[in-house]
Design an enzyme around this catalytic site. Structure first.
Site, PDB file in Angstrom:
ATOM      1  N   SER A 141       8.171 -46.819 -39.415  1.00 52.31           N
ATOM      2  CA  SER A 141       6.781 -46.392 -39.530  1.00 52.31           C
ATOM      3  C   SER A 141       6.245 -45.980 -38.162  1.00 52.31           C
ATOM      4  CB  SER A 141       5.937 -47.481 -40.191  1.00 52.31           C
ATOM      5  OG  SER A 141       4.703 -46.952 -40.634  1.00 52.31           O
TER       6      SER A 141
ATOM      7  N   ASP B 155       6.199 -41.799 -50.946  1.00 56.15           N
ATOM      8  CA  ASP B 155       5.386 -42.546 -49.981  1.00 56.15           C
ATOM      9  C   ASP B 155       3.905 -42.492 -50.351  1.00 56.15           C
ATOM     10  OD1 ASP B 155       4.204 -43.628 -47.596  1.00 56.15           O
ATOM     11  OD2 ASP B 155       6.027 -43.058 -46.509  1.00 56.15           O
TER      12      ASP B 155
ATOM     13  N   HIS C  61       6.901 -46.193 -49.108  1.00 54.07           N
ATOM     14  CA  HIS C  61       7.035 -46.355 -47.668  1.00 54.07           C
ATOM     15  C   HIS C  61       7.912 -47.544 -47.290  1.00 54.07           C
ATOM     16  CE1 HIS C  61       5.871 -45.373 -43.638  1.00 54.07           C
ATOM     17  NE2 HIS C  61       5.360 -46.558 -43.392  1.00 54.07           N
TER      18      HIS C  61
END
Length: 310
Positions: free
Chosen positions: A119, A237, A293
């Site tokens: 991330s 995501d 995600h």
């Protein structure tokens, strides 16, 4: 005979899942052999360096895959609580500087390392590569990183959702004010396509590392020293908006609906960061996986990403 070095660095942010489970993750990890060693740096929103359900689980997985690995966790702050808070509120440039100093002072890493960022750790580690060429980063693997920033915070998973609600309000009210830029991590990679001039002028972190104001030839040279720059995009995501940023794409300037790929961007066409040259040299790798995600299986990780860590 001299053994082959194996160095790598992880950075985990937000959530990662293995199979059906879902746990928060953050950190940076560097490893080498012999003897094998690891360094973890945490800058995750809602996580810390020492969470046994996140970094601890990844540490065990890597140890199982690469025999003899030693993992050292670097705490950003004087406590786990400070470490967690810094993922939200510490100046990203200061975090990157701290990581660079710690890596440079570790004699075990002088031969180089591979880096993996989860991330927001993806773009933070890219800043390390661009600003701090010593010790040398060999491969950079960005998993769900936001290299052109974000223009939305649609969902913040886990126990930190109330903090994300506060962050969303701050971003909507004034992402590019000095107060918000200096004290809110997510604002430092907030990219507003409707206010491009404000973004370029006032973004303290992202606009700098993406050469928005001027071309820093040192950044360009250092990034091109990478052997591979791997970017992983999550096809379902719901956390990153727009998801194209995970492959260095973004929304076209002046509107907030139509996106463009990296290859269609001015950054690439003018090769302001050296990415066009890197792709021509076969150094850019674009991977994608089904799921939300940072949701992937151990099998996928082992098959697609471990090869870049050897």
């Amino acid at each position: 005979s001299e053994k082959k070095q194996k160095h790598f660095l992880f950075s985990f942010n937000n959530n990662i899942g293995s199979g059906a489970s879902e746990v928060p993750l953050s950190g940076y990890l560097t490893c080498y052999d012999p003897p094998k060693a690891s360094v973890i740096y945490v800058s995750a929103p809602g996580d810390s360096c020492c969470n046994p359900l996140s970094m601890g689980s990844i540490k065990k997985m890597v140890e199982g895959e690469i025999s003899g690995i030693y993992v050292l966790s670097l705490m950003i702050g004087k406590s786990v609580i400070q470490d967690t808070e810094n993922g939200f509120f510490m100046d990203v440039n200061e975090q990157v500087s701290m990581v660079c100093t710690q890596l440079a002072q570790d004699p075990k890493l002088k031969g180089g390392y591979n880096a993996m960022g989860f991330s927001q750790g993806g773009q933070f580690l890219r800043a390390v590569a661009q600003r701090c060429p010593s010790p040398p980063m060999k491969n950079l693997i960005s998993i769900g990183g936001q290299h052109q920033g974000v223009y939305g915070l649609p969902r913040c998973p886990g126990e930190s959702s109330h903090i994300c609600d506060m962050i969303r309000k701050a971003l909507n009210s004034g992402a590019y004010t000095d107060l918000v830029q200096k004290h809110l991590v997510q604002a430092q990679y907030w990219h507003d396509p409707l206010n491009d001039d404000l973004y370029k002028k006032h973004s303290l972190f992202l606009a700098d590392i993406n050469q928005e104001r001027a071309v820093n030839e040192t950044y360009k040279k250092n990034l091109q020293l990478l052997e591979k720059f791997v970017m992983v995009k999550f096809l379902q995501d719901t956390v990153v908006d727009p998801v194209d940023t995970e492959w260095f794409g973004f929304l076209k300037t002046g509107q907030a609906k139509e996106t463009e790929t990296l290859q269609e961007s001015v950054l690439y066409k003018e090769d302001r960061l050296g990415l066009a040259a890197m792709e021509k040299a076969g150094k850019l790798v674009f991977l994608s996986t089904e799921g939300d995600h940072l949701q992937f299986t151990r099998e996928w990780f082992t098959a697609h990403l471990l090869p870049f860590l050897h």
